[in-house]
Design an enzyme around this catalytic site. Sequence first.
Site, PDB file in Angstrom:
ATOM      1  N   ARG A  41       0.832  -1.220   0.000  1.00 30.06           N
ATOM      2  CA  ARG A  41       0.000   0.000   0.000  1.00 30.06           C
ATOM      3  C   ARG A  41       0.860   1.262   0.000  1.00 30.06           C
ATOM      4  NH1 ARG A  41      -3.632   2.873   3.969  1.00 30.06           N
ATOM      5  NH2 ARG A  41      -5.525   3.487   2.884  1.00 30.06           N
ATOM      6  N   ILE A  67      -7.326   7.565  -0.965  1.00 31.32           N
ATOM      7  CA  ILE A  67      -7.184   6.111  -1.091  1.00 31.32           C
ATOM      8  C   ILE A  67      -8.031   5.552   0.043  1.00 31.32           C
ATOM      9  CG2 ILE A  67      -4.930   6.319   0.092  1.00 31.32           C
ATOM     10  CD1 ILE A  67      -4.088   3.661  -1.096  1.00 31.32           C
ATOM     11  N   SER A  68      -8.924   4.616  -0.281  1.00 27.51           N
ATOM     12  CA  SER A  68      -9.904   4.133   0.700  1.00 27.51           C
ATOM     13  C   SER A  68      -9.237   3.450   1.889  1.00 27.51           C
ATOM     14  CB  SER A  68     -10.872   3.152   0.043  1.00 27.51           C
ATOM     15  OG  SER A  68     -11.402   3.708  -1.141  1.00 27.51           O
ATOM     16  N   GLN A  69      -9.997   3.403   2.977  1.00 23.69           N
ATOM     17  CA  GLN A  69      -9.561   2.705   4.198  1.00 23.69           C
ATOM     18  C   GLN A  69      -9.388   1.206   3.884  1.00 23.69           C
ATOM     19  OE1 GLN A  69     -12.792   2.679   6.921  1.00 23.69           O
ATOM     20  NE2 GLN A  69     -11.603   1.854   8.616  1.00 23.69           N
ATOM     21  N   PRO A  70      -8.315   0.588   4.358  1.00 21.26           N
ATOM     22  CA  PRO A  70      -8.100  -0.837   4.057  1.00 21.26           C
ATOM     23  C   PRO A  70      -9.305  -1.731   4.391  1.00 21.26           C
ATOM     24  CG  PRO A  70      -6.120   0.063   5.013  1.00 21.26           C
ATOM     25  CD  PRO A  70      -7.145   1.161   5.059  1.00 21.26           C
TER      26      PRO A  70
END
Length: 224
Positions: A41, A67-70
């Site tokens: 990431r 960038i989205s939350q994992p």
Amino acid sequence: MTETDKLNQYLMEQRARLIMLLRGMGIRDKNTLSAIEYTPREAFVPQALHQHAYDNVSLPIRYGQTISQPFIVALMTAHLELTGKERVLEIGTGSGYQAAVLSHICRRVYTIERIRPLLVEAERRFKQLKLTNITSRLADGQFGWPEAAPFDRVIVTCGASEIPLHLLEQIKDDGIMVIPVDSENGDQILKKVTWNKNRDAAVITDIMDVRFVPLLPDIDNGES
Ligand code: SAH
């Protein structure tokens, strides 16, 4: 040990911890967890945020996007129920992270981004990481990718005001779409959409409340 070695070791440990955290949060799908384990990431976030690459939070990329939350990446990926054979359409390439995760567990990813410089950067990352089964283009994603349709799966990573009909039409009879949609009270709900048996109505189930940047029309060359 050099500073770079130390950072790399720290990131490796954090990546392993993130997988454990996601398991603890209820992500059981083995394909999803291994794809996240494979995907660095840190390669998708700005240099200054590298040490936060495996925090379970969304992070800013350029042009006001994120960038989205994992956890959300994992949840959406798991709901796609991938077996490895699917052709997947993603709307909202952003950093490219979600596409990279998907590329490990499906046949081919088609990903569309509307902001040119973000797309250029994501494409550079795909090349660098040798992710050769990702095809990308600059376009307004609400019209889908007619020449490559139909798709087994569609994933939308920006918040839509309603389910775009073009996208629904481009999924196969037994296809699945995962998409955040605005609700009447101003919230956003992640939804799973499939066709009914006769393919004359959508079957929609709510997954959970989420917060994505909005789906916007047209392309943006990033010059303003
Ligand atoms: N999947 C991304 C998340 C990106 S945030 C990642 O893993 O990093 C959402 C992205 O959707 C933004 O980059 C935004 O520019 C893009 N977007 C918004 N509306 C769009 C549209 N109509 N077509 C294509 N991309 C769109």
